[in-house]
Design an enzyme around this catalytic site. Structure first.
Site, PDB file in Angstrom:
ATOM      1  N   TYR A  53      -3.791  33.099  13.792  1.00 21.93           N
ATOM      2  CA  TYR A  53      -2.827  32.874  12.719  1.00 21.93           C
ATOM      3  C   TYR A  53      -3.311  31.770  11.789  1.00 21.93           C
ATOM      4  O   TYR A  53      -3.273  31.916  10.558  1.00 21.93           O
ATOM      5  CB  TYR A  53      -1.476  32.512  13.321  1.00 21.93           C
ATOM      6  CG  TYR A  53      -0.386  32.250  12.310  1.00 21.93           C
ATOM      7  CD1 TYR A  53       0.190  33.299  11.595  1.00 21.93           C
ATOM      8  CD2 TYR A  53       0.096  30.957  12.076  1.00 21.93           C
ATOM      9  CE1 TYR A  53       1.189  33.072  10.668  1.00 21.93           C
ATOM     10  CE2 TYR A  53       1.097  30.723  11.154  1.00 21.93           C
ATOM     11  CZ  TYR A  53       1.649  31.774  10.447  1.00 21.93           C
ATOM     12  OH  TYR A  53       2.640  31.547   9.525  1.00 21.93           O
ATOM     13  N   ASP A 113       9.852  45.569   2.178  1.00 25.84           N
ATOM     14  CA  ASP A 113       9.731  45.132   3.565  1.00 25.84           C
ATOM     15  C   ASP A 113       9.215  46.300   4.400  1.00 25.84           C
ATOM     16  O   ASP A 113       9.449  47.472   4.053  1.00 25.84           O
ATOM     17  CB  ASP A 113      11.097  44.662   4.103  1.00 25.84           C
ATOM     18  CG  ASP A 113      10.964  43.771   5.331  1.00 25.84           C
ATOM     19  OD1 ASP A 113      11.033  42.541   5.173  1.00 25.84           O
ATOM     20  OD2 ASP A 113      10.770  44.312   6.441  1.00 25.84           O
ATOM     21  N   THR A 119      12.737  31.540  11.672  1.00 28.47           N
ATOM     22  CA  THR A 119      12.846  32.917  11.187  1.00 28.47           C
ATOM     23  C   THR A 119      12.421  33.850  12.314  1.00 28.47           C
ATOM     24  O   THR A 119      12.046  33.414  13.395  1.00 28.47           O
ATOM     25  CB  THR A 119      11.939  33.172   9.964  1.00 28.47           C
ATOM     26  OG1 THR A 119      10.569  33.166  10.385  1.00 28.47           O
ATOM     27  CG2 THR A 119      12.133  32.092   8.906  1.00 28.47           C
TER      28      THR A 119
END
Length: 262
Positions: free
Chosen positions: A157, A40, A192
């Site tokens: 996106y 990450d 999220t």
């Protein structure tokens, strides 16, 4: 009879595993017996995921947009790699008429370049895994339903997630005879912390929409009546990584509560 859904004896690398879909996927795969390598951009959250898994799980700080970071992570893992989950991503919201090209470039670097670098770097490790196991290796790339349909304020996106779909299919076709499978998961709206840069949603007149109203409007578009959760996506990724999906490559799987069914 061997359980084809088991991941016992397999090594899996999951990017963006410090939270959300990535963490849920890493935990799911660990439950199925895989040895996990979790990465990450936030080293602390990656370490938390690895600690939750325990055992031989390892954690690495990892900027997927940088080739040198991929080289470092792959060097640290060493040996064979059976599974790669390209989950790390960023979603930036801004009206197209106002969005600078830097908005696209940042999302491109993480959402597309990161997958490209990760898949290329994985090839020798996956060839070693295929040679050792006699089974297939698996790459699972996370796209989005916004790679299929448009979304207001998500032009850049959507462009990057559409690119993930095309890239995945092309690489799947090229690697199929080597026993390396490449499939794509397209989640719908999932609760999220993916969003890194959000403009407040606005109505047609440019007036800001309160967050709770925007969330209610978004949820109302989902036939199942709720946002997705990371645990709704993780089992699908784990299935595609397993030998139960050994004849599946170049495919796309939508998990969106019916969002794109109409």
């Amino acid at each position: 009879m061997t359980n084809p859904f088991s991941l016992a004896g397999k090594r899996a690398l999951v990017t963006g595993a410090g939270s959300g879909i990535g963490r849920a996927t890493a935990l799911q795969m660990a439950e199925l017996g895989a040895e996990l390598i979790v990465t990450d951009i936030d080293a602390d959250t990656a370490a938390e995921t690895a600690a939750t898994i325990g055992g031989s799980a390892s954690a690495h700080a990892h900027d997927v947009s940088k080739a040198e970071d991929w080289a470092r992570v792959y060097h640290a893992t060493g040996g064979a790699l059976d599974i790669l989950v390209n989950n790390a991503g960023v979603m930036m919201s801004k009206p197209f008429r106002e969005a600078p090209i830097a908005n696209l470039h940042r999302q491109q670097a993480i959402n597309v370049d990161g997958l490209y670098l990760g898949m290329q770097g994985a090839l020798p490790l996956m060839r070693a895994a295929v040679a050792a196991s006699g089974e297939t290796a698996s790459i699972v790339n996370i796209s989005s339903v916004y790679g299929m349909v448009g979304g207001a304020q998500f032009a850049a996106y959507s462009a990057t997630k559409g690119a993930v779909r095309g890239l995945s299919r092309a690489v799947a076709f090229e690697l199929a005879k080597e026993g390396i499978r490449v499939n794509t998961v397209l989640p719908g709206p999932v609760g999220t912390n993916l969003g890194a840069d959000w403009d407040a949603p606005a109505d047609a007149d440019g007036n800001p929409i309160p967050p709770e109203a925007a969330l209610a409007a978004w949820t109302s578009l989902i036939p199942m009546g709720r946002l997705g959760e990371p645990r709704d996506i993780a089992p699908l990724v784990a299935f595609l990584a397993s030998d139960a999906a050994r004849f599946i490559t170049g495919a796309e799987f939508v998990a969106d509560g019916g969002y794109t069914a109409a």
